[in-house]
Design a protein around this motif. Structure first.
Motif, PDB file in Angstrom:
ATOM      1  N   ALA A 121     -11.440  10.353 -10.123  1.00 59.01           N
ATOM      2  CA  ALA A 121      -9.932  10.789 -10.312  1.00 59.01           C
ATOM      3  C   ALA A 121      -8.918   9.783 -10.478  1.00 59.01           C
ATOM      4  CB  ALA A 121      -9.591  11.694  -8.834  1.00 59.01           C
ATOM      5  N   PHE A 122      -9.180   8.794  -9.511  1.00 59.64           N
ATOM      6  CA  PHE A 122      -7.993   7.621  -9.465  1.00 59.64           C
ATOM      7  C   PHE A 122      -8.511   6.453  -8.611  1.00 59.64           C
ATOM      8  CE2 PHE A 122      -6.519  10.297  -6.289  1.00 59.64           C
ATOM      9  CZ  PHE A 122      -5.882   9.422  -5.240  1.00 59.64           C
ATOM     10  N   SER A 123      -7.683   5.509  -8.709  1.00 55.74           N
ATOM     11  CA  SER A 123      -8.106   4.208  -7.662  1.00 55.74           C
ATOM     12  C   SER A 123      -6.940   3.845  -7.003  1.00 55.74           C
ATOM     13  CB  SER A 123      -8.592   3.003  -8.506  1.00 55.74           C
ATOM     14  OG  SER A 123      -9.847   3.219  -9.106  1.00 55.74           O
ATOM     15  N   GLU A 124      -7.008   3.245  -5.905  1.00 55.19           N
ATOM     16  CA  GLU A 124      -5.931   2.860  -5.102  1.00 55.19           C
ATOM     17  C   GLU A 124      -5.985   1.534  -4.619  1.00 55.19           C
ATOM     18  OE1 GLU A 124      -3.874   5.669  -1.651  1.00 55.19           O
ATOM     19  OE2 GLU A 124      -5.523   4.442  -0.866  1.00 55.19           O
ATOM     20  N   HIS A 125      -4.958   0.782  -4.817  1.00 53.68           N
ATOM     21  CA  HIS A 125      -5.103  -0.772  -4.424  1.00 53.68           C
ATOM     22  C   HIS A 125      -4.606  -0.839  -3.146  1.00 53.68           C
ATOM     23  CE1 HIS A 125      -5.095  -2.603  -8.777  1.00 53.68           C
ATOM     24  NE2 HIS A 125      -6.446  -2.419  -8.129  1.00 53.68           N
ATOM     25  N   GLN A 126      -5.170  -1.528  -2.388  1.00 52.79           N
ATOM     26  CA  GLN A 126      -4.762  -2.038  -0.770  1.00 52.79           C
ATOM     27  C   GLN A 126      -4.361  -3.462  -0.786  1.00 52.79           C
ATOM     28  OE1 GLN A 126      -7.962  -1.444   1.730  1.00 52.79           O
ATOM     29  NE2 GLN A 126      -7.850   0.761   1.977  1.00 52.79           N
ATOM     30  N   MET A 127      -2.920  -3.661  -0.601  1.00 52.55           N
ATOM     31  CA  MET A 127      -2.286  -4.927  -0.772  1.00 52.55           C
ATOM     32  C   MET A 127      -1.825  -5.512   0.464  1.00 52.55           C
ATOM     33  SD  MET A 127       0.101  -3.990  -4.113  1.00 52.55           S
ATOM     34  CE  MET A 127       0.198  -5.650  -4.817  1.00 52.55           C
ATOM     35  N   ALA A 201       1.261  -4.167  10.347  1.00 52.78           N
ATOM     36  CA  ALA A 201       2.009  -3.036   9.977  1.00 52.78           C
ATOM     37  C   ALA A 201       1.914  -2.551   8.586  1.00 52.78           C
ATOM     38  CB  ALA A 201       3.224  -3.384   9.888  1.00 52.78           C
ATOM     39  N   TRP A 202       1.678  -1.142   8.258  1.00 52.10           N
ATOM     40  CA  TRP A 202       1.200  -0.457   7.105  1.00 52.10           C
ATOM     41  C   TRP A 202       2.407   0.249   6.545  1.00 52.10           C
ATOM     42  CZ3 TRP A 202      -3.203  -0.785   4.214  1.00 52.10           C
ATOM     43  CH2 TRP A 202      -4.240  -1.502   4.735  1.00 52.10           C
ATOM     44  N   ILE A 203       2.675   0.000   5.296  1.00 58.21           N
ATOM     45  CA  ILE A 203       3.603   0.843   4.645  1.00 58.21           C
ATOM     46  C   ILE A 203       3.349   1.687   3.947  1.00 58.21           C
ATOM     47  CG2 ILE A 203       5.654   0.675   2.679  1.00 58.21           C
ATOM     48  CD1 ILE A 203       5.947  -2.293   3.675  1.00 58.21           C
ATOM     49  N   TYR A 204       3.903   3.327   4.143  1.00 58.17           N
ATOM     50  CA  TYR A 204       3.511   4.263   3.421  1.00 58.17           C
ATOM     51  C   TYR A 204       4.570   5.145   2.954  1.00 58.17           C
ATOM     52  CZ  TYR A 204      -1.130   3.511   5.871  1.00 58.17           C
ATOM     53  OH  TYR A 204      -2.167   3.166   6.728  1.00 58.17           O
ATOM     54  N   GLY A 205       4.365   6.011   2.100  1.00 55.78           N
ATOM     55  CA  GLY A 205       5.411   6.964   1.570  1.00 55.78           C
ATOM     56  C   GLY A 205       6.796   6.309   1.150  1.00 55.78           C
ATOM     57  N   PHE A 206       6.920   5.069   0.667  1.00 61.04           N
ATOM     58  CA  PHE A 206       7.927   4.780  -0.167  1.00 61.04           C
ATOM     59  C   PHE A 206       8.494   5.193  -1.331  1.00 61.04           C
ATOM     60  CE2 PHE A 206       9.953   0.516  -1.740  1.00 61.04           C
ATOM     61  CZ  PHE A 206      11.026   0.785  -1.122  1.00 61.04           C
ATOM     62  N   LEU A 232       7.826 -10.458  13.639  1.00 59.70           N
ATOM     63  CA  LEU A 232       7.277 -10.134  14.845  1.00 59.70           C
ATOM     64  C   LEU A 232       5.733 -10.353  14.983  1.00 59.70           C
ATOM     65  CD1 LEU A 232       8.837  -6.457  15.136  1.00 59.70           C
ATOM     66  CD2 LEU A 232       9.443  -8.339  16.592  1.00 59.70           C
ATOM     67  N   GLY A 233       5.160 -11.152  14.189  1.00 61.06           N
ATOM     68  CA  GLY A 233       3.883 -11.504  13.994  1.00 61.06           C
ATOM     69  C   GLY A 233       2.837 -10.761  13.523  1.00 61.06           C
ATOM     70  N   ARG A 234       3.351  -9.667  12.783  1.00 60.17           N
ATOM     71  CA  ARG A 234       2.272  -8.897  12.231  1.00 60.17           C
ATOM     72  C   ARG A 234       2.184  -9.016  10.742  1.00 60.17           C
ATOM     73  NH1 ARG A 234       5.847  -4.649  14.898  1.00 60.17           N
ATOM     74  NH2 ARG A 234       4.780  -3.795  16.742  1.00 60.17           N
ATOM     75  N   SER A 235       0.875  -8.821  10.388  1.00 60.38           N
ATOM     76  CA  SER A 235       0.361  -9.119   8.753  1.00 60.38           C
ATOM     77  C   SER A 235       0.957  -7.386   8.345  1.00 60.38           C
ATOM     78  CB  SER A 235      -0.876  -9.283   8.613  1.00 60.38           C
ATOM     79  OG  SER A 235      -1.724  -8.105   9.179  1.00 60.38           O
ATOM     80  N   VAL A 236       1.247  -7.571   7.045  1.00 65.21           N
ATOM     81  CA  VAL A 236       2.130  -6.199   6.490  1.00 65.21           C
ATOM     82  C   VAL A 236       1.086  -5.869   5.226  1.00 65.21           C
ATOM     83  CG1 VAL A 236       4.131  -5.424   5.473  1.00 65.21           C
ATOM     84  CG2 VAL A 236       4.311  -7.382   7.056  1.00 65.21           C
ATOM     85  N   HIS A 237       0.681  -4.529   5.298  1.00 65.39           N
ATOM     86  CA  HIS A 237      -0.122  -4.135   4.245  1.00 65.39           C
ATOM     87  C   HIS A 237       0.394  -2.910   3.689  1.00 65.39           C
ATOM     88  CE1 HIS A 237      -3.440  -6.502   6.306  1.00 65.39           C
ATOM     89  NE2 HIS A 237      -2.459  -6.218   7.170  1.00 65.39           N
ATOM     90  N   LEU A 238      -0.021  -2.421   2.525  1.00 64.06           N
ATOM     91  CA  LEU A 238       0.354  -1.056   1.884  1.00 64.06           C
ATOM     92  C   LEU A 238      -0.603  -0.781   0.916  1.00 64.06           C
ATOM     93  CD1 LEU A 238       1.447  -1.852  -1.343  1.00 64.06           C
ATOM     94  CD2 LEU A 238       3.404  -2.450  -0.134  1.00 64.06           C
ATOM     95  N   GLU A 239      -0.779   0.534   0.342  1.00 59.77           N
ATOM     96  CA  GLU A 239      -1.618   0.881  -0.554  1.00 59.77           C
ATOM     97  C   GLU A 239      -0.895   1.670  -1.854  1.00 59.77           C
ATOM     98  OE1 GLU A 239      -3.302   4.009   1.753  1.00 59.77           O
ATOM     99  OE2 GLU A 239      -4.728   2.466   2.517  1.00 59.77           O
ATOM    100  N   VAL A 240      -1.282   1.422  -3.190  1.00 56.84           N
ATOM    101  CA  VAL A 240      -0.663   2.003  -4.251  1.00 56.84           C
ATOM    102  C   VAL A 240      -1.498   2.332  -5.113  1.00 56.84           C
ATOM    103  CG1 VAL A 240      -0.439  -0.399  -4.971  1.00 56.84           C
ATOM    104  CG2 VAL A 240       1.278   1.487  -6.024  1.00 56.84           C
TER     105      VAL A 240
END
Length: 268
Positions: A121-127, A201-206, A232-240
């Motif tokens: 169906a599709f692919s999603e990148h984790q960044m 920290a994960w970013i979603y629904g932007f 705050l010392g967190r690595s930051v991630h998201l999916e697109v």
């Protein structure tokens, strides 16, 4: 509801599979830790050791499916049995759309999906954000979402992600924690959700309303969120999704790089 031991066993099995296969599984840990139903997770134990796991992740009328098996047990059809149980639960819960999720580099998973007749169906990148100088920004306000924002949150899900209105309403009605609304000159024009864990920290629904795109607001919002979480010392991630070239370019411009890819297959 999963017990603390089951959660620990799932985490240990995930690490074993990821290290053996050199990939990353998407198990939606936020959902696993907050299960309200006992019809969504399927576990196979032998001698008190977790051998195989399959999880169902509902998003309105759509359900995503992901699972794993100990590397030395993969020829014993444990996963096939769990898959049959999972699909029986899918049918019982009357989900309308089934998406099977696998790491893009897993040939074993893709062989299994091909045998089930699943179609890509599709692919999603984790960044992941790589440390980049970020400046102070202004011109907008981030505030905690509340019940009065429900209609706007639903509208944004429909317009930005193509989610069916009834599904968006069902999901957003349950979610206000960690969801932030974006206001500009007293008008709400978007939203962003930040799931904060101890070190990540994960970013979603932007999403930003179409008529307010192209004005640099999205880049500013990302800039501020990433800056706050990294300080705050967190690595930051998201999916697109890979087909969303505009979003991919925006994230890259702020310092995000692709680290993993997940493929989704449609199953009937």
């Amino acid at each position: 509801m999963l017990t603390s031991k089951q959660l620990q066993d799932i985490e240990m099995l995930q690490k074993e599979c990821e290290e053996h296969d050199r990939l990353q599984l998407k198990l939606n840990w936020e959902m696993l830790r907050n299960r309200e139903s006992d019809q969504l997770d399927f576990l196979h134990y032998e001698n008190d050791i977790l051998i195989a796991f399959l999880g169902l992740y509902p998003f309105g009328s759509t359900v995503e499916v992901c699972g794993m098996v100990k590397p030395n047990e993969r020829r014993n059809k444990h996963f096939s049995k769990l898959f049959q149980q999972g699909m029986a639960s899918v049918k019982q819960n009357a989900f309308k759309k089934i998406l099977l999720n696998t790491p893009a580099t897993s040939s074993e998973a893709k062989d299994f999906l091909a045998k089930q007749g699943a179609l890509y169906a599709f692919s999603e990148h984790q960044m992941k954000w790589q440390e980049t100088p970020l400046n102070e920004v202004d011109g907008f306000t981030l505030r905690q979402a509340n019940e009065e924002d429900l209609d706007m949150r639903v509208r944004l899900d429909v317009e930005a992600f193509g989610i069916a209105k009834e599904d968006a309403f069902e999901m957003e009605a349950k979610r206000t924690e960690d969801e932030l609304m974006i206001d500009v000159n007293g008008e709400t024009i978007g939203k962003i959700r930040v799931d904060k864990e101890e070190t990540e920290a994960w970013i979603y629904g932007f999403a930003i309303l179409t008529e307010h795109q192209g004005k640099g607001i999205g880049r500013k919002v990302l800039n501020q969120v990433v800056k706050e979480q990294s300080e705050l010392g967190r690595s930051v991630h998201l999916e697109v999704e890979t087909k969303n070239a505009h979003a991919l370019g925006l994230y890259e411009s702020v310092g995000f790089n692709v680290v993993h890819a997940q493929d989704y297959y449609l199953y009937k």
